[in-house]
Design an enzyme around this catalytic site. Sequence first.
Site, PDB file in Angstrom:
ATOM      1  N   SER A 223       0.839  -1.184   0.000  1.00  0.00           N
ATOM      2  CA  SER A 223       0.000   0.000   0.000  1.00  0.00           C
ATOM      3  C   SER A 223       0.882   1.245   0.000  1.00  0.00           C
ATOM      4  CB  SER A 223      -0.965  -0.055   1.187  1.00  0.00           C
ATOM      5  OG  SER A 223      -2.007   0.874   1.050  1.00  0.00           O
ATOM      6  N   GLU A 342      -8.915  -5.423  -5.008  1.00  0.00           N
ATOM      7  CA  GLU A 342      -8.306  -4.412  -4.144  1.00  0.00           C
ATOM      8  C   GLU A 342      -9.305  -3.441  -3.514  1.00  0.00           C
ATOM      9  OE1 GLU A 342      -5.286  -4.048  -3.105  1.00  0.00           O
ATOM     10  OE2 GLU A 342      -3.934  -5.011  -4.522  1.00  0.00           O
ATOM     11  N   HIS A 448      -7.974  -5.483  -0.585  1.00  0.00           N
ATOM     12  CA  HIS A 448      -6.726  -4.807  -0.243  1.00  0.00           C
ATOM     13  C   HIS A 448      -6.255  -5.208   1.150  1.00  0.00           C
ATOM     14  CE1 HIS A 448      -3.783  -1.583  -0.656  1.00  0.00           C
ATOM     15  NE2 HIS A 448      -4.114  -1.127   0.548  1.00  0.00           N
TER      16      HIS A 448
END
Length: 536
Positions: A223, A342, A448
């Site tokens: 990330s 995601e 995610h």
Amino acid sequence: MATVLVVALGRLVGASPGAAIPAILEPPSPVVPTPAPQSDTSLVQTASGTVRGQVEWDHRLFAGIPYAAPPVGPLRFRPPAPAPAWEGIRDATKPGSRCIQDPGADPEFGKQSDEDCLNLNVWTPAMKGAPRPVMVWIHGGSFTGGSGKIYDGRWLVSRGDVIVVTINYRLGTLGFLAHPALGPAGDVGNYGLQDQQAALRWVRDNIADFGGDPDKVTVAGESAGGMSVCDHLVAPGSKGLFRAAIIQSAPCGAQADLPTAEWHSVDYAAKVGCGDPKTAADCLRSLPLDKLREPVTFYNIGDDALAGPVTGSAALPVDPVTAIAQNEAARVPVLIGTNRDEFTLFVALQYLRFGEVYTSERYPELLRDTFGANAVAVGERYPLSDYGGNVPSAYSAAVTDGVFSCVNERMGDDLARVGPVYAYEFNDRNAPAPEAMRTLPFPVGASHSLELRFLFEIGGAEPLDPPQQKLSDQMLDYWSRFIADASPDAVGQPEWPAVGADGAGQPWMSLQPDGSRVVTDFDDSHQCAFWANLPG
């Protein structure tokens, strides 16, 4: 910027974006009681002084080691200075303070945080031996939250026989405010990025004393941490500090340029009482800390307002996606990948807080807010009818493909022109997720940050079932082999070929609990040709 799971979980229990559930705060203790190795393995001499760590049956942990001077007082909003030396033996059995968090998005609910936070944690095998390869892990959290202590690295250490270093770096306003009064022209902001570089230099200079090989350092992150890795591939100050890179779930094209960051920073300074440009620098450095806890923001992805590293600056002259496309990135092996779904995490967080946002009437507006002039084309490509009229599913698919998957696909192809690239997609669509995300009116799938549970021991996460545990072991083998050999080929695991330089039908490893396999349709499944042909 997207946030990691430990930052995002708290949104599901009533916190503002970015917080996490309390159960995640501390990693669990080992369950197998075994006598500790010889006590002398707990002592290590660093360049600044001796540290005493914690020795367990399967690993050693040296926590809270300062790698730079406290960035306080006159050092606030300046590049990191060298760590001061100490006399005697410094206790390194507990994590140091976390860097100041976004007060509305604190993943550990107000646990100790401070400006004096530039510390790191070193996980090593329990027994000494030949120098081990090293992974330096940069945490995610939208550049406003998170810390190195969340990531318990013992699985990689014990199964993979590598060393794991997790770091803290300045976040939010303290890490990225780019007010032009704070330094020479073009040399403002990016303090958090420079902290990461200082940590990498510390590893270069000290890791041999912990049993590590300073010539085999892999920089890795997820990330915001993955975005940071993209930056290190092109930042002048990062050159030579690592020999390989791992980029997980990083929308590396979403970074602010210097003029945009300076404009927002000047506005922020005025709001906290430092509006006079002649005195702004001294004013900002002397403000009480509480005045600077609210993070400055430069841009948006979906509903997330973000700051972070600033491109077109002295520390980061060119944005990473552009530099990579122009063959100007570090020529090192890269492992790069995304998760199949995601953006469902962020849609879930918004749905739980503001369910009305995802009505069918709002779908065109959501697309306009995210894709601007391309909204109509995106809506035609991702019509609600293809998703059973489900707005969260359609919107998640569009942002997943356009912001994550196809950006990574393009970067992988570009990087393959100058070095080995190994691409993956985490594709366990039943991966353990927070309870609130399991009762939504749309599937979250392989969202995610959910792959992190397969690589790190994260307290409070739901246990893996047997097929998922097999996938976790497989991923640990792949990651540790890449850290050791700059190639993920692991004994007993399916072969993982490198991406070619031609850009057509590229092999991607699809990581699945029912058996990982190489696929060649990643670009088609995420409609990357459509995204590549949209007007910039």
